[in-house]
Design a protein around this motif. Structure first.
Motif: not given
Length: 628
Positions: A185-186, A212-223, A572-581
């Motif tokens: 992830a970025a 956001i994955s390289p395929e622009f899929i919003l993903e999440h997980g519990v750490l 798109s690089k910025f979108a992968k960062v800012y739209l991940s929250s």
């Protein structure tokens, strides 16, 4: 003559002699063979031996033919339904006599380390975590009987084996999969919260990641749902947050934003840990509406009166039954009244909405019960006005609680217009403006700017320009970092440093703004310089992006960016960062709801470390499609 019960398929080739019941005549060669007696003393062994020695083909066919349950007529057997399963203890299950070796093998149990056993060990471990079953499930009589009949060769392992080997191994395997995903992830965004179990007073700190994955899929997980004993001070929260990131090998610079509630200890903890802080939108909305509801005494009195009515029906079975009969008479929906809870403002909204729906039924019931006081006409009108006022915020709460909601939606929702309701309207407007002031929160501005559904629609001219400048400066900073880290002596920055390496009067600047000036000066000297090209490319992409048609509000912004990634390689690089929250810490809230299902009055002695593993597996296993 004693009647013969012909269950064996051998009777397809024999019939009983009419003159002597002890004999059977072969239908193939007409030879009469002794059955060894009559009734229970009679056997078919001699008949099988004759068929085996004299009619080998028929015998070969016989051993592959299942036996029947019905009686034979005229020496012909009736076959059973082939779709019916063989039941132990019936003649159909006895297709043929087992050999000594087969009988011995059926009695053997698989070794605990046999691959066939291990497969079921892990399936049971998954079931315990996914269905919130206790670890003692493997020791329960009912479960053991089920497994003994379903898998006779499988021996269910004990609780200790599951707790110390299987569950930890599933946890470790899933951890490896998630760690591999977040490493690509970025940037990562985080939600965190604190929860205390009411059954044993154990406290836990949640830590969920979103990317956001390289395929622009919003993903999440519990750490982590980490045990958190001791004082919940800001210092301790900071230590635990950093311990979790170290455990998962996440550099601090990769955490884009940490979303949390408005608790002062969480705010201090996140700040002390060195992360950028984002307030939970839903929690802030809860506080704003709570304060606005308290601002008008008439509203408080109306809600208190409505709450008393609802409580009456929820505490009386007879009242509930009577209300149902009235609903049927009036052709009203057969709905129960909703009781609210103090920690969820929208539960108060649902209380009022349902009470208004059942106004006629409730009023009719109250006319026959003098002890229960109905709302006044003015209070009913006020209740209806409150519902109209809060309806948009109820919809906003649902939207921001969804799986694809992110902070880009916070500013548009905070800009929602408030209907008139005297002082309550003024209070709510003031609370929203106080709690959702975004002038200094550039990450919210940029996220809204980069969401193709909103762009600059909900931003003022100053905010829109600030978001644009933020993106340009971030791009320049990346360019600056790349220039300062390269070993290529041909770069403008490297040239300047080399030329002035021994000149003490010229300072090599390491701060961002000095680096900004340095790179900008070099770019002015060389229009074809790589940094200048990159800077202009970002500016051009921004201008073209703003000219495109705004995406429908109900559309998926991540799919849009996937489709347009090649057209906007820098943005798109910025979108992968800012739209991940995410816009809220609802993921942590759901995590604690899952923990509440694991901890109950009968399972309050579960060790925190085991609870963390079970919650981790419960949440993450479906996210990786059970592939670990």
């Amino acid at each position: 003559m004693t009647p013969v019960n012909k269950k064996s398929p051998i009777w397809e080739y024999y019939e009983i002699c009419s003159e002597n019941n002890k004999l059977a005549q072969c239908l193939l060669c007409s030879i009469k063979i002794s059955r060894g007696g009559e009734g229970k003393k009679a056997t078919t062994t001699s008949l099988k031996n004759h068929l085996k020695t004299k009619h080998a083909d028929q015998y070969a066919a016989l051993i592959n033919v299942p036996s029947t349950n019905g009686s034979n007529t005229g020496g012909t057997s009736t076959s059973t339904d082939p779709k019916m399963p063989a039941v132990p203890g019936t003649s159909r299950s006895k297709e043929r006599q087992l050999t000594l070796k087969e009988t011995s093998e059926r009695k053997l149990l698989w070794d605990i380390n046999d691959p066939k056993s291990i497969k079921y060990h892990y399936l049971i471990g998954e079931m315990i975590a996914l269905d919130n079953e206790p670890l003692s499930l493997v020791e329960r009589v009912g479960f053991q009987r089920l497994m003994a009949n379903a898998l006779p060769h499988y021996k269910v392992p004990g609780r200790t084996y599951m707790t110390e080997k299987i569950v930890p191994d599933i946890y470790n395997r899933i951890s490896a999969k998630i760690e591999a995903s977040i490493s690509q992830a970025a940037a990562l965004s985080v939600t965190s919260d604190i929860w205390t179990c009411q059954h044993n007073n154990e406290s836990f700190l949640s830590f969920t990641v979103h990317w956001i994955s390289p395929e622009f899929i919003l993903e999440h997980g519990v750490l982590a749902m980490k045990s958190f004993p001791g004082s919940h001070s800001g210092i301790n929260i900071a230590k635990e947050l950093n311990a979790i990131t170290e455990r998962w090998n996440i550099p601090q610079s990769k955490i884009h934003l940490l979303v949390h509630d408005s608790g002062s200890n969480m705010i201090k903890g996140v700040r002390d840990a060195g992360y950028d802080s984002g307030r939970c939108f839903i929690h802030s909305l809860q506080r704003a509406i709570e304060e606005s509801l308290k601002s008008q005494p008439e509203v408080q009195q109306m809600i208190a009166a409505a709450r008393r009515i609802v409580t009456h029906f929820n505490h009386s079975g007879l009242a509930e039954q009577k209300l149902k009969s009235i609903q049927q008479e009036l052709n009203l929906p057969n709905h129960q009244l909703v009781q609210d809870v103090s920690t969820r403002w929208n539960s108060t909204y649902y209380l009022m909405e349902r009470l208004l729906e059942q106004k006629r039924a409730v009023s009719l019931y109250i006319t026959d019960h003098e002890t229960l006081i109905n709302l006044t006409h003015a209070q009913w009108e006020l209740l209806e006005q409150c519902i109209k006022l809060l309806k948009p915020f109820e919809e906003i709460t649902k939207i921001t609680s969804s799986g694809i909601s992110c902070i880009s939606e916070v500013i548009p929702h905070a800009a929602e217009k408030v209907p008139n309701l005297v002082s309550m309207r003024s209070s709510l407007q003031a609370e929203l403006e106080r709690r959702f002031s975004f002038d200094e929160k550039n990450k919210y501005l940029v996220a809204t700017f980069l969401d193709p559904r909103f762009k600059t629609s909900f931003l003022g001219l100053v905010q829109a320009e600030r978001a644009r400048q933020k993106i340009l400066l971030e791009a320049l900073k990346i360019s600056c970092d790349e220039s300062s880290s390269t070993d290529d002596d041909s770069s403008p920055l490297r040239k300047k440093r080399n030329l002035n390496e021994n000149d003490k009067t010229i300072e090599i600047h390491d701060s961002f703004w000095n680096c900004f000036e340095e790179v900008a000066t070099d770019n002015m000297r060389n229009a074809n310089d790589e940094e200048d090209v990159e800077k202009n490319a970002v500016a051009n992409e921004l201008d073209f992006y703003l000219k495109t048609v705004r995406l429908d509000r109900k559309a998926d912004p991540y799919k849009w960016w996937l489709a347009n990634e090649k057209q906007y390689p820098n943005l798109s690089k910025f979108a992968k960062v800012y739209l991940s929250s995410p816009g809220s810490s609802v993921y942590s809230e759901r995590l604690f709801s899952e923990a509440g299902n694991i901890y109950d009055e009968k399972r309050n002695r579960l060790l925190p470390k085991n609870a963390e593993k079970l919650v981790f597996i419960h949440h993450n296993l479906p996210l990786i499609n059970f592939n670990y």
